[in-house]
Design an enzyme around this catalytic site. Structure first.
Site, PDB file in Angstrom:
ATOM      1  CG  ASP A 141      -2.013  -0.958   1.240  1.00  0.00           C
ATOM      2  OD1 ASP A 141      -2.031  -1.831   0.355  1.00  0.00           O
ATOM      3  OD2 ASP A 141      -2.883  -0.863   2.122  1.00  0.00           O
ATOM      4  CG  HIS A 181       2.447   0.397   4.406  1.00  0.00           C
ATOM      5  ND1 HIS A 181       2.203  -0.528   5.403  1.00  0.00           N
ATOM      6  CD2 HIS A 181       1.277   1.062   4.211  1.00  0.00           C
ATOM      7  CE1 HIS A 181       0.940  -0.419   5.792  1.00  0.00           C
ATOM      8  NE2 HIS A 181       0.356   0.540   5.090  1.00  0.00           N
TER       9      HIS A 181
END
Ligand SMILES: [Zn+2]
Length: 229
Positions: free
Chosen positions: A16, A177
């Site tokens: 993400d 991430h």
């Protein structure tokens, strides 16, 4: 042994908040070296920075899925003063860009969306009734998760935490991430750990993490929606 294949634990990898030049490149290299596929939930502002779009295109060209993770990642859909405006600004605004990268449209392919759950907190700020209706009407698949090792807080220890989750969960959807925290330096160690567990890494998402599938509400989102919609 009969049934062994079916019993193999499954893992879906998601990244993400990128793409991030200098980070996503290395993530893609690590995935390619192990012939592993993932989904990149990209943010519009990251795509628009220098080198961002090229990285997202590279990810798609290398067989990874691209999903929509909001235009700016600054507003939560269920906490916005004007929910319709938030949908327009955070979802519609970059819909065409994401479709172009992912090879999707309202009628073709599977549009993936992951909401901004600030700090990974799944509460009623995540969605508004307006956003839920929009995602249904525009045939999105909404992807949540069941393994959040908080790589942004614990940039080395997340690996052990994630592997412990994977060992416990039949089908993990792992959120990492590709952002510049340094955490992704440990991605190769995590991927090698998964290989050591004989986990099957897949590109699909289990029903339990998908409240909306191709526009159809699969289970209630009232616990994640402002106003209980
Ligand atoms: Zn995010």
């Amino acid at each position: 042994m009969p049934g062994k294949e079916a019993d193999r634990r499954r893992v879906t990898l998601t990244f993400d908040n990128g793409p991030t030049p200098g980070v996503t490149d290395n993530v893609l290299d690590a995935l390619a070296a192990r012939r592993v596929s993932a989904t990149f939930f990209v943010v519009g502002t990251q795509l628009r920075q220098r080198g961002g779009l090229a990285l997202a295109r590279r990810a798609a060209a290398e067989g990874h899925r691209i999903g929509h993770h909001t235009a700016t990642h600054t507003v939560q859909l269920g906490a916005a003063g004007d929910p319709e405006e938030a949908v327009a600004a955070e979802i519609t605004a970059i819909e065409n860009d994401i479709d172009a990268l992912a090879g999707t449209s309202e009628t073709e392919g599977e549009r993936l969306f992951r909401p901004n759950a600030a700090g990974g907190v799944l509460d009623t700020r995540v969605f508004s009734p307006e956003a839920v209706r929009y995602l249904q009407r525009h045939r999105y698949t909404c992807v949540l998760w069941n393994c959040l090792p908080r790589d942004w807080e614990n940039v080395t220890g997340w690996v052990d935490r994630a592997l412990a989750d994977v060992a416990r969960i039949d089908w993990s959807v792992v959120v990492l991430h590709d952002f510049d925290t340094g955490a992704m330096d440990r991605l190769p160690a995590f991927l090698d750990g998964l290989a050591g567990m004989d986990a099957e890494i897949v590109s699909e998402f289990p029903d339990s993490c998908v409240p909306i599938r191709r526009g159809r509400l699969q289970h209630s989102l009232s616990h994640l929606t402002n106003g209980g919609g």
